[in-house]
Design an enzyme around this catalytic site. Structure first.
Site, PDB file in Angstrom:
ATOM      1  N   LYS A   9      42.632  12.116  42.609  1.00 20.60           N
ATOM      2  CA  LYS A   9      42.798  12.486  44.022  1.00 20.60           C
ATOM      3  C   LYS A   9      41.889  11.620  44.889  1.00 20.60           C
ATOM      4  CE  LYS A   9      44.112  17.168  42.774  1.00 20.60           C
ATOM      5  NZ  LYS A   9      43.672  18.515  42.412  1.00 20.60           N
ATOM      6  N   GLN A  45      38.855  22.763  43.116  1.00 18.91           N
ATOM      7  CA  GLN A  45      39.556  22.517  41.855  1.00 18.91           C
ATOM      8  C   GLN A  45      39.470  23.756  40.966  1.00 18.91           C
ATOM      9  OE1 GLN A  45      41.309  19.601  41.207  1.00 18.91           O
ATOM     10  NE2 GLN A  45      42.038  20.621  39.370  1.00 18.91           N
ATOM     11  N   ASP A  81      45.836  22.805  49.952  1.00 18.65           N
ATOM     12  CA  ASP A  81      46.488  23.222  48.704  1.00 18.65           C
ATOM     13  C   ASP A  81      47.542  24.296  48.978  1.00 18.65           C
ATOM     14  OD1 ASP A  81      45.950  21.972  46.338  1.00 18.65           O
ATOM     15  OD2 ASP A  81      44.116  23.089  45.899  1.00 18.65           O
TER      16      ASP A  81
END
Ligand code: NAD
Length: 291
Positions: free
Chosen positions: A53, A97, A120
């Site tokens: 990412k 994460q 997200d």
């Protein structure tokens, strides 16, 4: 019939090109989209995703902050980090994460992210908007699946779509997005009875169970579209999906490979969400100036 491969790398490239163009436009207004990633612990898979990412952000000219904590971090330390990032005008997207260690309440951390920075799409406000048809951030993997279907001209309306898996990250939002496009959606999960009978009726199957090779040749009808979300590591270290690719390829009309199918789309959609967040914040600033 031999299935046409749905090339996630190629489609992700088209999305990244669009993101790059928008990053350049924002630069003209003095804005650099910024993504902050919080990584806890030393899980090698999480680190690989996070590095990927970060690299993609940097290649596209975006700011990328990696904030790392040891496995022993407390919930209040993580909440403070999220609050600080919520208030940082240079950060447009915040990603934590997952999974987090046991002592941390994942929901509490996700709920602390400002919905406008929740790239997200896991915050309940964004999840609610997806459910009710409003504008919000859509989780990256299901959003990437929809882009793949669109790119390959696969119509969804009126089709029988079967989603295997009901997580908040993949299965549920994927089914809701298909429903939004007027598919007839069936959710299957670990307690589903007669799974094979259901998948055999499907025009489109999204396999997101995390069970290597669970979808076999006999489980689908001729010409079905198979989207394999699963990422499973084989004993030899190679990645494999939830679909038994060799058995399905001769029967399906379209199929995604693993790796190279849904995976690259997830990161591309994360970049797209981050740049969108930066555009939204610029617009808000401009509107505030004229008030
Ligand atoms: P999860 O473990 O949260 O959910 C798995 C779901 O599958 C559950 O809802 C469960 O009920 C269902 N399930 C499990 N076994 C089943 C069975 N035998 N039959 C039917 N349903 C069953 O996982 P997740 O986060 O939703 O991820 C699913 C898979 O997708 C994993 O392999 C994960 O690594 C992968 N993934 C890939 C990407 C990507 O970018 N390609 C992104 C996220 C997740």
């Amino acid at each position: 019939m031999t299935a046409k491969l749905m090339d996630g790398k190629k489609v992700a490239q088209t999305i990244r090109e669009d993101v790059k163009r928008r990053v350049d436009q924002l630069a003209a207004s003095g804005v650099k989209p910024g993504l902050a990633v919080i990584l806890v612990g030393d899980d090698p898979a999480s680190r690989t995703y996070v590095n990927s990412k970060k690299r993609t952000c940097e290649k596209l000219g975006m700011r990328s902050d990696l904030i790392e904590y040891p496995e022993t971090v407390t919930e209040s330390e993580l909440l403070s980090a999220v609050h600080r990032l919520n208030g940082d005008p240079g950060i447009h997207g915040i990603l934590v994460q997952l999974p987090l260690p046991r002592q941390i309440d994942e929901t509490a951390i996700i709920n602390a992210i400002r919905p406008e920075k929740d790239v997200d799409g896991f915050h309940p406000i964004n999840a609610g908007r997806l459910l009710t048809g409003g504008e919000g951030f859509i989780p990256c993997t299901p959003n990437g699946i929809m882009k793949l279907l669109e790119f390959y001209g696969i119509g969804v309306e009126g089709k029988n779509a079967v989603v295997i898996g009901r997580s908040n990250i993949v299965g549920k939002p994927a089914g809701l997005l298909l429903l939004r496009k007027n598919a007839t959606v069936t959710f299957c999960h670990s307690r589903t009875e007669n799974l094979q009978e259901i998948t055999r009726q499907a025009d489109i199957i999204i396999a997101a169970a995390g069970r290597p090779g669970m979808l076999r040749g006999d489980d689908i009808k001729e010409g079905a579209v198979v989207i394999d979300v699963g990422i499973n590591r084989k004993p030899d270290g190679k990645l494999t999906g939830d679909a038994a690719f060799d058995e399905l390829e001769p029967k399906a009309s379209f199929i995604t490979p693993v790796p190279g199918g849904v995976g690259p789309m997830t990161i591309a959609m994360l970049m797209a969400n981050t740049v969108r967040s930066a555009e939204n914040s610029l617009l808000k600033d401009k509107q505030a100036e004229t008030m």
